[in-house]
Enzyme design. Structure first.
Site, PDB file in Angstrom:
ATOM      1  N   ARG A  48       0.824  -1.210   0.000  1.00  0.00           N
ATOM      2  CA  ARG A  48       0.000   0.000   0.000  1.00  0.00           C
ATOM      3  C   ARG A  48       0.861   1.264   0.000  1.00  0.00           C
ATOM      4  O   ARG A  48       2.001   1.253   0.484  1.00  0.00           O
ATOM      5  CB  ARG A  48      -0.917  -0.001   1.222  1.00  0.00           C
ATOM      6  CG  ARG A  48      -0.151   0.265   2.509  1.00  0.00           C
ATOM      7  CD  ARG A  48      -1.098   0.464   3.678  1.00  0.00           C
ATOM      8  NE  ARG A  48      -0.366   0.842   4.857  1.00  0.00           N
ATOM      9  CZ  ARG A  48      -0.326   0.132   5.984  1.00  0.00           C
ATOM     10  NH1 ARG A  48      -0.987  -1.015   6.081  1.00  0.00           N
ATOM     11  NH2 ARG A  48       0.372   0.554   7.021  1.00  0.00           N
TER      12      ARG A  48
ATOM     13  N   GLU B 246       7.013 -12.624 -10.775  1.00  0.00           N
ATOM     14  CA  GLU B 246       5.540 -12.666 -10.695  1.00  0.00           C
ATOM     15  C   GLU B 246       4.910 -12.584 -12.081  1.00  0.00           C
ATOM     16  O   GLU B 246       3.830 -13.137 -12.308  1.00  0.00           O
ATOM     17  CB  GLU B 246       5.007 -11.503  -9.841  1.00  0.00           C
ATOM     18  CG  GLU B 246       5.113 -11.714  -8.331  1.00  0.00           C
ATOM     19  CD  GLU B 246       6.489 -11.449  -7.751  1.00  0.00           C
ATOM     20  OE1 GLU B 246       7.376 -10.957  -8.484  1.00  0.00           O
ATOM     21  OE2 GLU B 246       6.687 -11.743  -6.553  1.00  0.00           O
TER      22      GLU B 246
ATOM     23  N   ASP C  86      -6.400  -1.973   8.914  1.00  0.00           N
ATOM     24  CA  ASP C  86      -5.725  -3.048   8.183  1.00  0.00           C
ATOM     25  C   ASP C  86      -6.546  -4.336   8.105  1.00  0.00           C
ATOM     26  O   ASP C  86      -7.635  -4.426   8.658  1.00  0.00           O
ATOM     27  CB  ASP C  86      -4.357  -3.316   8.823  1.00  0.00           C
ATOM     28  CG  ASP C  86      -3.279  -3.447   7.776  1.00  0.00           C
ATOM     29  OD1 ASP C  86      -3.494  -4.192   6.804  1.00  0.00           O
ATOM     30  OD2 ASP C  86      -2.218  -2.813   7.926  1.00  0.00           O
TER      31      ASP C  86
HETATM   32  C1  LIG Z   1      -4.818  -5.719  -0.655  1.00  0.00           C
HETATM   33  C2  LIG Z   1      -3.441  -6.107  -0.202  1.00  0.00           C
HETATM   34  C3  LIG Z   1      -2.615  -5.164   0.389  1.00  0.00           C
HETATM   35  C4  LIG Z   1      -1.349  -5.496   0.826  1.00  0.00           C
HETATM   36  N1  LIG Z   1      -0.569  -4.536   1.403  1.00  0.00           N
HETATM   37  C5  LIG Z   1       0.691  -4.839   1.781  1.00  0.00           C
HETATM   38  C6  LIG Z   1       1.524  -3.829   2.335  1.00  0.00           C
HETATM   39  O1  LIG Z   1       1.137  -2.679   2.488  1.00  0.00           O
HETATM   40  N2  LIG Z   1       2.792  -4.182   2.680  1.00  0.00           N
HETATM   41  C7  LIG Z   1       3.270  -5.448   2.517  1.00  0.00           C
HETATM   42  O2  LIG Z   1       4.436  -5.695   2.830  1.00  0.00           O
HETATM   43  N3  LIG Z   1       2.482  -6.433   2.028  1.00  0.00           N
HETATM   44  C8  LIG Z   1       1.208  -6.145   1.639  1.00  0.00           C
HETATM   45  N4  LIG Z   1       0.409  -7.131   1.110  1.00  0.00           N
HETATM   46  C9  LIG Z   1       0.919  -8.509   1.014  1.00  0.00           C
HETATM   47  C10 LIG Z   1       1.941  -8.667  -0.096  1.00  0.00           C
HETATM   48  O3  LIG Z   1       1.415  -8.207  -1.312  1.00  0.00           O
HETATM   49  C11 LIG Z   1       2.338 -10.131  -0.239  1.00  0.00           C
HETATM   50  O4  LIG Z   1       2.968 -10.537   0.956  1.00  0.00           O
HETATM   51  C12 LIG Z   1       3.241 -10.420  -1.428  1.00  0.00           C
HETATM   52  O5  LIG Z   1       3.471 -11.811  -1.509  1.00  0.00           O
HETATM   53  C13 LIG Z   1       4.563  -9.729  -1.338  1.00  0.00           C
HETATM   54  O6  LIG Z   1       5.323 -10.014  -2.487  1.00  0.00           O
HETATM   55  P1  LIG Z   1       6.903 -10.173  -2.442  1.00  0.00           P
HETATM   56  O7  LIG Z   1       7.194 -11.486  -1.770  1.00  0.00           O
HETATM   57  O8  LIG Z   1       7.290 -10.156  -3.881  1.00  0.00           O
HETATM   58  O9  LIG Z   1       7.455  -9.038  -1.663  1.00  0.00           O
HETATM   59  C14 LIG Z   1      -0.881  -6.814   0.669  1.00  0.00           C
HETATM   60  C15 LIG Z   1      -1.708  -7.763   0.073  1.00  0.00           C
HETATM   61  C16 LIG Z   1      -2.977  -7.431  -0.350  1.00  0.00           C
HETATM   62  C17 LIG Z   1      -3.848  -8.465  -0.980  1.00  0.00           C
HETATM   63 MN   LIG Z   2       8.206 -11.604  -5.125  1.00  0.00          MN
END
Ligand SMILES: Cc1cc2nc3c(=O)[nH]c(=O)nc-3n(C[C@H](O)[C@H](O)[C@H](O)COP(=O)(O)O)c2cc1C
Ligand SMILES: [Mn+2]
Length: 482
Positions: free
Chosen positions: A173, A233, A282
């Site tokens: 976010r 991804e 949250d």
């Molecule tokens: C609506 C939504 C909002 C999210 N907001 C955050 C956030 O603000 N910070 C965060 O670290 N993960 C957030 N997440 C979770 C991450 O998108 C998730 O852990 C993702 O696998 C991270 O990808 P990465 O492993 O490539 O960093 C959110 C997920 C959703 C569905």
């Molecule tokens: Mn990733």
């Protein structure tokens, strides 16, 4: 045919009666949240606000907020189909002989066809604004009354690992600080934060980041997937949609973004610059507290001529993210079973908001098997956050939380069967002794064996015999009962 972009998905949702257009003026300040919250709690449709107050850009919310819509997003009749496709690839064996090799070719060709494809232009470049752009043009929500401000809630945040050159796309976010500045809420365990740390270690001054808002649903969903570091991804998105994601180069950096995106925010993060972010209502159902996070400075916005802004809210469960999480649970089961084949099924009930509760059924084969499974899960990617893991025997249906509660509570001698471990915890956990560091609970609710020191007999679950059930089926009708 896979969806090209967000619009095709919207059309499909509309055709299936899964979307409602709202032509009334509704305020992105709190009002859209109240609409979206009520809709999801009543099993209602996705909402497309055509006249959000203060903006000419329509806002889409709850596009993924039911199992049916998740299935439409991934173009399957059941999410299990995706899991089945993954299992198919995982079961690929080294082929025997020429015929075996030939048989495998189509599958390999299929894999080859998932890689993202570079294109030189795309709809996200219809309008390029290097000057006179403002985030205030978009209907960015203030979701809840005590939020620190407006937040972009469904962004696809792209960054690059400076060591491997690999791309990452995560959903983090972004709090709007002013027209051209936002927060970047990548939590410390996430890949964006890791890229940031590596840039700092190299002595760099700033880091390029690009953010896409609105794309075909598989691409948007991929940003949430807990993929291992350096797994692209966009490749996974190509697998999900069965067609490569087309990527186009940014105007002001070497990063690439989905060419079909609605809106792209390009910019940089000054390494070392942190700013207070939050509070934010949250997905735990509580406000996450203020904390310091990096700052994103926009250098350019590119977008479609008439973009659609897509967003979500999180809050007391279930919300839209519950359905995304449920799809992840289903899709990742075969991958979990690759490492832990004894796992039958896994469930994360809505009330556990993903990280607080994982129910796991296993085929128990040796003493303390349940303990091995919980420790393995605590060592597995983002499953490390699981605050409470309950392990049951294979005949318990973990999708039925009542059955788990009933059987697990009967089966445990708490002092013997519950263990505590220390480890990393989700950044959103407000109860842990320190941010990101706390304890976890493992509950071994399997039937206990003599080899585990349990000398008493173990009773069976009560069940009526089949003959009596059949006989009473007949008698029941005769007695005039319904
Ligand atoms: C609506 C939504 C909002 C999210 N907001 C955050 C956030 O603000 N910070 C965060 O670290 N993960 C957030 N997440 C979770 C991450 O998108 C998730 O852990 C993702 O696998 C991270 O990808 P990465 O492993 O490539 O960093 C959110 C997920 C959703 C569905
Ligand atoms: Mn990733």
């Amino acid at each position: 045919m896979p969806y090209t972009d967000l619009r095709e998905f919207i059309e499909r949702l509309e055709k299936e009666g899964e979307l409602r257009r709202i032509s009334l003026e509704v305020d992105p300040f709190l009002e859209i949240t109240e609409f979206a919250d009520r809709a999801v709690k009543r099993g209602g449709p996705a909402l497309l606000f055509e006249k959000p107050k203060g903006s000419r850009v329509p806002a889409l919310i709850n596009a993924f907020a039911s199992m049916r819509r998740m299935e439409l997003a991934l173009e399957v009749s059941s999410i299990e189909e995706v899991a089945g496709r993954i299992s198919g690839f995982l079961e690929m064996q080294k082929p025997e002989g020429l015929i075996g090799k030939l048989k495998m070719l189509p599958k390999l060709a299929e894999v080859g066809s998932f890689f993202p494809k570079m294109v030189s232009d795309g709809p996200c470049k219809e309008v390029v604004r290097r000057e006179r752009f403002s985030l205030f043009d978009y209907p960015i929500l203030q979701c809840w009354p005590c939020d620190g401000g407006r937040f972009i809630t469904l962004p696809l945040v792209f960054s690059r690992n400076p060591e491997t050159g690999k791309r990452n796309c995560g959903m983090y976010r972004m709090q709007v600080f002013d027209e051209r500045t936002t927060g970047m809420h990548w939590q410390t365990h996430k890949q964006g934060a890791e890229h940031y740390r590596r840039m700092v270690a190299r002595g760099a001054k700033r880091m390029d980041v690009a953010v896409a808002i609105g794309a075909d649903p598989a691409t948007m969903f991929s940003a949430v997937l807990p993929l291992p570091p350096d797994i692209d991804e966009m490749l996974f998105a190509g697998f999900l949609r069965g067609k490569p994601v087309e990527m186009v180069k940014c105007e002001t950096s070497d990063l690439e973004v989905p060419a079909e995106a609605e809106i792209v925010l390009e910019g940089t993060i000054e390494l070392g610059e942190l700013r207070r972010e939050g509070p934010f209502g949250d997905h735990t159902g509580f406000y996450s507290l203020e904390d310091d996070y990096p700052v994103f400075h926009l250098t350019c916005i590119t977008q479609r001529k008439k973009p659609i802004y897509v967003t979500t809210i999180v809050g007391p469960p279930p919300m839209e993210d519950y359905f995304m999480g449920k799809a992840i649970e289903r899709i990742f089961l075969p991958l979990m079973r690759l490492q832990l084949p004894e796992i039958r099924d896994v469930s994360m009930p809505a009330e556990g908001v993903f990280h607080n509760l994982m129910l796991v059924s296993i085929r128990k084969s040796y003493p303390a098997h349940a303990r091995k499974v919980m420790h393995a899960i605590w060592g597995m990617g983002q499953a490390m956050f699981s605050k409470c893991i309950v392990v049951v025997d294979e005949e318990v249906d973990v999708q039925d939380a009542r059955e788990v509660a009933w059987k697990a509570l009967n089966n445990i001698d708490p002092q013997r069967d519950i263990e505590f471990a220390l480890g990393p915890v989700d950044s959103l956990d407000h109860s842990s002794r320190l941010p990101n560091f706390g304890s976890k609970m493992g509950v071994d609710a399997t039937r206990k064996w003599p080899e585990e020191g349990f000398a008493r007999p173990w009773p069976s679950v009560i069940e009526m015999s089949a003959e009596v059930r059949e006989r009473v089926d007949q008698l029941w009708k005769k007695a005039g009962l319904k």
